[in-house]
Design a protein around this motif. Structure first.
Motif, mmCIF file in Angstrom:
data_model
loop_
_atom_site.group_PDB
_atom_site.id
_atom_site.type_symbol
_atom_site.label_atom_id
_atom_site.label_comp_id
_atom_site.label_asym_id
_atom_site.label_seq_id
_atom_site.Cartn_x
_atom_site.Cartn_y
_atom_site.Cartn_z
ATOM 1 N N LYS B 37 0.865 -1.178 0.000
ATOM 2 C CA LYS B 37 0.000 0.000 0.000
ATOM 3 C C LYS B 37 0.904 1.232 0.000
ATOM 4 O O LYS B 37 1.931 1.261 0.700
ATOM 5 C CB LYS B 37 -0.839 -0.032 1.268
ATOM 6 C CG LYS B 37 -1.734 1.128 1.535
ATOM 7 C CD LYS B 37 -2.484 0.849 2.848
ATOM 8 C CE LYS B 37 -3.410 1.952 3.224
ATOM 9 N NZ LYS B 37 -4.142 1.635 4.477
ATOM 10 N N LYS B 38 0.543 2.232 -0.785
ATOM 11 C CA LYS B 38 1.383 3.425 -0.869
ATOM 12 C C LYS B 38 0.543 4.690 -0.779
ATOM 13 O O LYS B 38 -0.355 4.915 -1.600
ATOM 14 C CB LYS B 38 2.178 3.411 -2.187
ATOM 15 C CG LYS B 38 3.157 4.567 -2.295
ATOM 16 C CD LYS B 38 3.844 4.583 -3.630
ATOM 17 C CE LYS B 38 4.757 5.797 -3.746
ATOM 18 N NZ LYS B 38 4.092 7.069 -3.475
ATOM 19 N N TYR B 39 0.892 5.509 0.222
ATOM 20 C CA TYR B 39 0.299 6.835 0.328
ATOM 21 C C TYR B 39 1.171 7.826 -0.442
ATOM 22 O O TYR B 39 2.356 7.594 -0.645
ATOM 23 C CB TYR B 39 0.221 7.272 1.793
ATOM 24 C CG TYR B 39 -0.766 6.500 2.626
ATOM 25 C CD1 TYR B 39 -0.352 5.779 3.741
ATOM 26 C CD2 TYR B 39 -2.129 6.499 2.326
ATOM 27 C CE1 TYR B 39 -1.244 5.090 4.530
ATOM 28 C CE2 TYR B 39 -3.035 5.805 3.104
ATOM 29 C CZ TYR B 39 -2.581 5.095 4.212
ATOM 30 O OH TYR B 39 -3.473 4.406 4.978
ATOM 31 N N PRO B 40 0.588 8.958 -0.858
ATOM 32 C CA PRO B 40 1.380 9.985 -1.562
ATOM 33 C C PRO B 40 2.587 10.421 -0.737
ATOM 34 O O PRO B 40 2.496 10.565 0.482
ATOM 35 C CB PRO B 40 0.377 11.130 -1.730
ATOM 36 C CG PRO B 40 -0.955 10.485 -1.707
ATOM 37 C CD PRO B 40 -0.835 9.338 -0.758
ATOM 38 N N ALA B 41 3.695 10.618 -1.408
ATOM 39 C CA ALA B 41 4.941 11.102 -0.804
ATOM 40 C C ALA B 41 5.502 10.149 0.250
ATOM 41 O O ALA B 41 6.311 10.559 1.089
ATOM 42 C CB ALA B 41 4.759 12.497 -0.202
ATOM 43 N N GLU B 42 5.070 8.900 0.215
ATOM 44 C CA GLU B 42 5.643 7.899 1.114
ATOM 45 C C GLU B 42 6.060 6.681 0.305
ATOM 46 O O GLU B 42 5.604 6.477 -0.820
ATOM 47 C CB GLU B 42 4.628 7.478 2.181
ATOM 48 C CG GLU B 42 4.271 8.574 3.150
ATOM 49 C CD GLU B 42 3.367 8.072 4.255
ATOM 50 O OE1 GLU B 42 2.806 8.917 4.977
ATOM 51 O OE2 GLU B 42 3.221 6.848 4.405
ATOM 52 N N GLY B 43 6.924 5.851 0.892
ATOM 53 C CA GLY B 43 7.265 4.605 0.243
ATOM 54 C C GLY B 43 6.180 3.569 0.446
ATOM 55 O O GLY B 43 5.335 3.695 1.335
ATOM 56 N N PRO B 44 6.171 2.527 -0.386
ATOM 57 C CA PRO B 44 5.194 1.440 -0.196
ATOM 58 C C PRO B 44 5.406 0.750 1.148
ATOM 59 O O PRO B 44 6.527 0.644 1.635
ATOM 60 C CB PRO B 44 5.508 0.482 -1.354
ATOM 61 C CG PRO B 44 6.254 1.297 -2.354
ATOM 62 C CD PRO B 44 7.023 2.307 -1.564
ATOM 63 N N THR B 45 4.327 0.288 1.734
ATOM 64 C CA THR B 45 4.404 -0.494 2.972
ATOM 65 C C THR B 45 3.712 -1.830 2.751
ATOM 66 O O THR B 45 2.679 -1.911 2.080
ATOM 67 C CB THR B 45 3.773 0.231 4.166
ATOM 68 O OG1 THR B 45 2.432 0.588 3.830
ATOM 69 C CG2 THR B 45 4.534 1.478 4.521
ATOM 70 N N PHE B 46 4.293 -2.852 3.327
ATOM 71 C CA PHE B 46 3.769 -4.204 3.184
ATOM 72 C C PHE B 46 2.392 -4.313 3.834
ATOM 73 O O PHE B 46 2.159 -3.801 4.933
ATOM 74 C CB PHE B 46 4.741 -5.186 3.827
ATOM 75 C CG PHE B 46 4.215 -6.584 3.936
ATOM 76 C CD1 PHE B 46 3.790 -7.075 5.155
ATOM 77 C CD2 PHE B 46 4.126 -7.381 2.821
ATOM 78 C CE1 PHE B 46 3.296 -8.359 5.270
ATOM 79 C CE2 PHE B 46 3.642 -8.673 2.920
ATOM 80 C CZ PHE B 46 3.224 -9.165 4.146
#
Lengths: 114, 111
Positions: B37-46
């Motif tokens: 899952k990826k929020y704007p301006a963040e890296g993907p998270t498992f």
């Protein structure tokens, strides 16, 4: 709980300039990765490392270089920036490469080459 | 050659309803699948994963289904919440090989 830290967050480069994207992790992970994400595309692997002193090419390595002198750090070097390298770059790390090991990502570096 | 495909670039779902995100793959040798899952301006998270020996894995509101014969997996989110609005990537791998990511689906939860 820093995890994976990337610097800078944003950068504008002129064609032909060079720069280094920094990545450091504090989880003592052996495996580290560099990905790029282009608009409407998935993440493409640029380079990866399975431990200090060991690096290998991913899917899209051309125009980039890496080094891994310590477990913590995995910088990505662009020698002659080109517009095709405009992208968002993500560094990631994982404990190992086994099946059930997740990768932890940094916040990304948005690079524009003009 | 896109081995992992997410054919829906975007999806809008009413809050409280079920969100279903789909992913297809072409390489029958893949045996481990993950959702990020990826929020704007963040890296993907498992988010959640599944191995090819299973056909379902559940974690709270998130369930991943795997249909090996159809080379298809899906992520179900029930009930959908505003905080679920993000880009979701599916990824697949073979043992001792690197992750291959899909192109992502942007999920928007409508309050």
């Amino acid at each position: 709980n820093a995890g994976v830290t990337q610097t800078p967050k944003f950068r504008i480069l002129k064609i032909g300039q060079s720069m280094t994207l920094q990545c450091t992790q504090d989880m003592n992970h052996n495996y580290m990765y560099w990905y790029r994400q282009d608009p409407g595309m998935g993440l493409k692997l640029i380079y990866y490392s399975v431990g200090a002193g060991i690096t290998d090419k991913g899917e899209v390595p051309n125009g980039y270089n890496v080094s891994r002198s310590t477990t913590e750090d995995f910088p990505l070097r662009l020698e002659l920036a080109a517009p095709s390298q405009t992208s968002v770059y993500f560094c990631a790390s994982s404990r190992d490469d086994l099946m059930n090991t997740e990768a932890f990502f940094g916040q990304g570096t948005r690079l524009t080459v003009v | 050659d896109q081995q992992v495909k997410q054919n829906s670039p975007s999806l809008s779902v009413q809050e409280g309803r079920i969100s279903i995100l789909n992913c297809d793959y072409t390489n029958s040798m893949f045996d481990y699948f993950l959702w990020y899952k990826k929020y704007p301006a963040e890296g993907p998270t498992f988010l959640i994963s599944i191995s090819s020996i299973k056909d379902k894995n559940e974690d709270g509101r998130f369930t991943v289904f795997l249909n090996k014969s159809a080379k298809h997996l899906s992520l179900h989110i029930v009930p959908s919440q505003p905080g679920d609005s993000a880009v979701y990537f599916c990824a697949a791998k073979r043992e001792n090989e690197k992750l291959t990511f899909g192109t992502g689906t942007r999920l928007t939860i409508i309050p």
